[in-house]
Scaffold this motif. Structure first.
Motif, PDB file in Angstrom:
ATOM      1  N   MET A   1     117.596  24.864  63.230  1.00  0.00           N
ATOM      2  CA  MET A   1     116.159  24.917  62.948  1.00  0.00           C
ATOM      3  C   MET A   1     115.829  25.878  61.802  1.00  0.00           C
ATOM      4  SD  MET A   1     114.253  24.233  66.556  1.00  0.00           S
ATOM      5  CE  MET A   1     115.436  24.921  67.696  1.00  0.00           C
ATOM      6  N   THR A   2     116.664  26.886  61.605  1.00  0.00           N
ATOM      7  CA  THR A   2     116.462  27.773  60.453  1.00  0.00           C
ATOM      8  C   THR A   2     116.737  27.026  59.153  1.00  0.00           C
ATOM      9  OG1 THR A   2     117.014  29.728  61.758  1.00  0.00           O
ATOM     10  CG2 THR A   2     117.183  29.940  59.370  1.00  0.00           C
ATOM     11  N   ILE A   3     117.772  26.214  59.132  1.00  0.00           N
ATOM     12  CA  ILE A   3     118.035  25.388  57.946  1.00  0.00           C
ATOM     13  C   ILE A   3     116.859  24.439  57.712  1.00  0.00           C
ATOM     14  CG2 ILE A   3     119.502  23.551  56.996  1.00  0.00           C
ATOM     15  CD1 ILE A   3     121.883  24.990  58.391  1.00  0.00           C
ATOM     16  N   GLY A   4     116.320  23.874  58.806  1.00  0.00           N
ATOM     17  CA  GLY A   4     115.134  23.020  58.683  1.00  0.00           C
ATOM     18  C   GLY A   4     113.972  23.764  58.043  1.00  0.00           C
ATOM     19  N   ASP A   5     113.764  25.014  58.450  1.00  0.00           N
ATOM     20  CA  ASP A   5     112.703  25.835  57.843  1.00  0.00           C
ATOM     21  C   ASP A   5     112.976  26.117  56.375  1.00  0.00           C
ATOM     22  OD1 ASP A   5     111.251  25.991  60.171  1.00  0.00           O
ATOM     23  OD2 ASP A   5     111.560  28.131  60.493  1.00  0.00           O
ATOM     24  N   LEU A   6     114.217  26.458  56.063  1.00  0.00           N
ATOM     25  CA  LEU A   6     114.570  26.808  54.680  1.00  0.00           C
ATOM     26  C   LEU A   6     114.398  25.639  53.713  1.00  0.00           C
ATOM     27  CD1 LEU A   6     117.749  28.994  55.334  1.00  0.00           C
ATOM     28  CD2 LEU A   6     115.524  29.789  54.481  1.00  0.00           C
ATOM     29  N   LEU A   7     114.507  24.417  54.224  1.00  0.00           N
ATOM     30  CA  LEU A   7     114.400  23.240  53.363  1.00  0.00           C
ATOM     31  C   LEU A   7     112.996  22.628  53.353  1.00  0.00           C
ATOM     32  CD1 LEU A   7     117.831  21.546  54.187  1.00  0.00           C
ATOM     33  CD2 LEU A   7     117.225  22.959  52.212  1.00  0.00           C
ATOM     34  N   ASP A   8     112.061  23.279  54.037  1.00  0.00           N
ATOM     35  CA  ASP A   8     110.673  22.797  54.077  1.00  0.00           C
ATOM     36  C   ASP A   8     109.776  23.843  53.429  1.00  0.00           C
ATOM     37  OD1 ASP A   8     107.991  22.193  54.849  1.00  0.00           O
ATOM     38  OD2 ASP A   8     108.725  21.117  56.606  1.00  0.00           O
ATOM     39  N   PRO A   9     109.077  23.485  52.334  1.00  0.00           N
ATOM     40  CA  PRO A   9     108.250  24.483  51.630  1.00  0.00           C
ATOM     41  C   PRO A   9     107.167  25.128  52.509  1.00  0.00           C
ATOM     42  CG  PRO A   9     108.315  22.386  50.426  1.00  0.00           C
ATOM     43  CD  PRO A   9     109.058  22.185  51.694  1.00  0.00           C
ATOM     44  N   VAL A  10     106.691  24.420  53.530  1.00  0.00           N
ATOM     45  CA  VAL A  10     105.656  24.986  54.404  1.00  0.00           C
ATOM     46  C   VAL A  10     106.258  26.028  55.345  1.00  0.00           C
ATOM     47  CG1 VAL A  10     103.973  24.446  56.221  1.00  0.00           C
ATOM     48  CG2 VAL A  10     104.253  22.899  54.293  1.00  0.00           C
ATOM     49  N   TYR A  11     107.465  25.790  55.834  1.00  0.00           N
ATOM     50  CA  TYR A  11     108.072  26.650  56.851  1.00  0.00           C
ATOM     51  C   TYR A  11     109.045  27.690  56.310  1.00  0.00           C
ATOM     52  CZ  TYR A  11     106.374  23.284  60.348  1.00  0.00           C
ATOM     53  OH  TYR A  11     105.605  22.476  61.132  1.00  0.00           O
ATOM     54  N   ILE A  12     109.381  27.634  55.038  1.00  0.00           N
ATOM     55  CA  ILE A  12     110.456  28.483  54.497  1.00  0.00           C
ATOM     56  C   ILE A  12     110.251  29.970  54.805  1.00  0.00           C
ATOM     57  CG2 ILE A  12     109.448  28.728  52.190  1.00  0.00           C
ATOM     58  CD1 ILE A  12     112.366  28.479  51.102  1.00  0.00           C
ATOM     59  N   VAL A  13     109.017  30.443  54.768  1.00  0.00           N
ATOM     60  CA  VAL A  13     108.764  31.869  55.011  1.00  0.00           C
ATOM     61  C   VAL A  13     108.989  32.262  56.475  1.00  0.00           C
ATOM     62  CG1 VAL A  13     107.173  32.166  53.077  1.00  0.00           C
ATOM     63  CG2 VAL A  13     106.280  31.469  55.310  1.00  0.00           C
ATOM     64  N   TYR A  14     109.061  31.272  57.360  1.00  0.00           N
ATOM     65  CA  TYR A  14     109.227  31.564  58.789  1.00  0.00           C
ATOM     66  C   TYR A  14     110.687  31.500  59.249  1.00  0.00           C
ATOM     67  CZ  TYR A  14     104.222  30.866  58.625  1.00  0.00           C
ATOM     68  OH  TYR A  14     102.894  30.961  58.303  1.00  0.00           O
ATOM     69  N   ALA A  15     111.614  31.259  58.338  1.00  0.00           N
ATOM     70  CA  ALA A  15     113.026  31.109  58.701  1.00  0.00           C
ATOM     71  C   ALA A  15     113.581  32.300  59.500  1.00  0.00           C
ATOM     72  CB  ALA A  15     113.867  30.839  57.459  1.00  0.00           C
ATOM     73  N   PRO A  16     113.339  33.561  59.110  1.00  0.00           N
ATOM     74  CA  PRO A  16     113.877  34.675  59.912  1.00  0.00           C
ATOM     75  C   PRO A  16     113.329  34.698  61.349  1.00  0.00           C
ATOM     76  CG  PRO A  16     113.152  35.469  57.762  1.00  0.00           C
ATOM     77  CD  PRO A  16     112.675  34.055  57.891  1.00  0.00           C
ATOM     78  N   LYS A  17     112.033  34.427  61.481  1.00  0.00           N
ATOM     79  CA  LYS A  17     111.404  34.391  62.803  1.00  0.00           C
ATOM     80  C   LYS A  17     112.011  33.258  63.639  1.00  0.00           C
ATOM     81  CE  LYS A  17     107.413  32.263  63.402  1.00  0.00           C
ATOM     82  NZ  LYS A  17     107.204  31.341  64.482  1.00  0.00           N
ATOM     83  N   THR A  18     112.218  32.111  63.026  1.00  0.00           N
ATOM     84  CA  THR A  18     112.805  30.964  63.725  1.00  0.00           C
ATOM     85  C   THR A  18     114.198  31.299  64.233  1.00  0.00           C
ATOM     86  OG1 THR A  18     111.518  29.352  62.486  1.00  0.00           O
ATOM     87  CG2 THR A  18     113.580  28.569  63.425  1.00  0.00           C
ATOM     88  N   PHE A  19     115.017  31.893  63.373  1.00  0.00           N
ATOM     89  CA  PHE A  19     116.386  32.209  63.794  1.00  0.00           C
ATOM     90  C   PHE A  19     116.381  33.118  65.020  1.00  0.00           C
ATOM     91  CE2 PHE A  19     120.371  34.441  63.976  1.00  0.00           C
ATOM     92  CZ  PHE A  19     121.285  33.415  63.764  1.00  0.00           C
ATOM     93  N   LEU A  20     115.604  34.168  64.977  1.00  0.00           N
ATOM     94  CA  LEU A  20     115.545  35.128  66.080  1.00  0.00           C
ATOM     95  C   LEU A  20     115.058  34.475  67.373  1.00  0.00           C
ATOM     96  CD1 LEU A  20     115.609  38.106  67.119  1.00  0.00           C
ATOM     97  CD2 LEU A  20     113.205  38.214  66.447  1.00  0.00           C
ATOM     98  N   LEU A  21     113.956  33.744  67.304  1.00  0.00           N
ATOM     99  CA  LEU A  21     113.371  33.162  68.510  1.00  0.00           C
ATOM    100  C   LEU A  21     114.246  32.070  69.115  1.00  0.00           C
ATOM    101  CD1 LEU A  21     109.647  33.046  67.382  1.00  0.00           C
ATOM    102  CD2 LEU A  21     110.595  34.439  69.230  1.00  0.00           C
ATOM    103  N   LYS A  22     114.827  31.218  68.299  1.00  0.00           N
ATOM    104  CA  LYS A  22     115.656  30.129  68.830  1.00  0.00           C
ATOM    105  C   LYS A  22     116.959  30.672  69.415  1.00  0.00           C
ATOM    106  CE  LYS A  22     112.304  27.764  67.401  1.00  0.00           C
ATOM    107  NZ  LYS A  22     111.128  27.703  68.252  1.00  0.00           N
ATOM    108  N   PHE A  23     117.497  31.718  68.793  1.00  0.00           N
ATOM    109  CA  PHE A  23     118.694  32.351  69.351  1.00  0.00           C
ATOM    110  C   PHE A  23     118.373  32.944  70.720  1.00  0.00           C
ATOM    111  CE2 PHE A  23     121.794  35.981  69.495  1.00  0.00           C
ATOM    112  CZ  PHE A  23     122.921  35.200  69.672  1.00  0.00           C
ATOM    113  N   CYS A  24     117.201  33.540  70.848  1.00  0.00           N
ATOM    114  CA  CYS A  24     116.776  34.112  72.135  1.00  0.00           C
ATOM    115  C   CYS A  24     116.569  33.038  73.195  1.00  0.00           C
ATOM    116  CB  CYS A  24     115.504  34.938  71.974  1.00  0.00           C
ATOM    117  SG  CYS A  24     115.796  36.510  71.142  1.00  0.00           S
TER     118      CYS A  24
END
Length: 197
Positions: free
Chosen positions: A67-90
């Protein structure tokens, strides 16, 4: 043991790819004020499924990476990639903790108990996400990104995250219960945790 670790790493990569595909191509994106968006998706279901099959660390990493890769490849979500990684890992860690350390689902032979513990584990991991995804998202938008529309998007994020949690719980548990006997038969089922005394 080395062979099992190699298989788990390969399956973690598979879960990452699956969570990326499900999150990116099977989502319903909802545009929000300020150029933001939220979405209805089943990416979290893959994260939970990975934790049920592989344990919290491997399952959490699979979902988080995909899901972090998904965020990184989407211009709308790219800034949320660090938050996504942390939350999904949790999500994966919590699901794995409940499923394998408390419920010991891979050692359990009673299918009813397996279904109950898999459901409780999925609910635990996704309930964490329902609470912390909008909350961390709000502070992330407000403090780090400086977006004044953080308050406006909070309610939408809570609603979308809640819908995702319910659908992901149902889908991940059904798929886990369907895969479990097939994986055992194929010799690909991992026993996680210690046997009860």
């Amino acid at each position: 043991m080395k062979n099992e670790t190699t298989k788990k790493i390969a399956l973690t990569g598979l879960m990452a790819a699956l969570s990326y595909v499900v999150f990116t191509f099977l989502q319903i994106k909802i545009p929000l004020p300020g150029g933001d968006a939220t979405s209805i998706h089943l990416g979290n279901a893959v994260c939970v499924l990975g934790a049920l099959l592989l344990g919290g660390v491997y399952g959490g990493l699979g979902g988080a990476i995909g899901m972090t890769i998904g965020d990184l490849l989407d211009p709308v979500y790219i800034v949320y990639a660090p938050k996504t990684f942390l939350l999904k890992f949790c999500i994966g860690l919590i699901t794995g903790l409940i499923a394998h350390k408390i419920g010991k689902i891979t050692l359990e032979t009673d299918n009813k108990k397996v279904a109950i513990w898999a459901t409780v584990a999925a609910i635990g991991g996704l309930l964490f996400n329902v609470i912390f995804d909008p909350l961390i998202g709000y502070f992330y938008k407000l403090l780090i990104l400086g977006k004044p529309a953080a308050e406006l998007t909070l309610a939408w994020n809570v609603a979308a995250t809640s819908i995702n949690a319910v659908t992901s719980t149902i889908v991940s548990v059904i798929v886990y219960l369907a895969l479990r006997p097939a994986l055992k038969k194929a010799g690909l089922f991992f026993t996680i945790g210690k046997k009860k005394n």
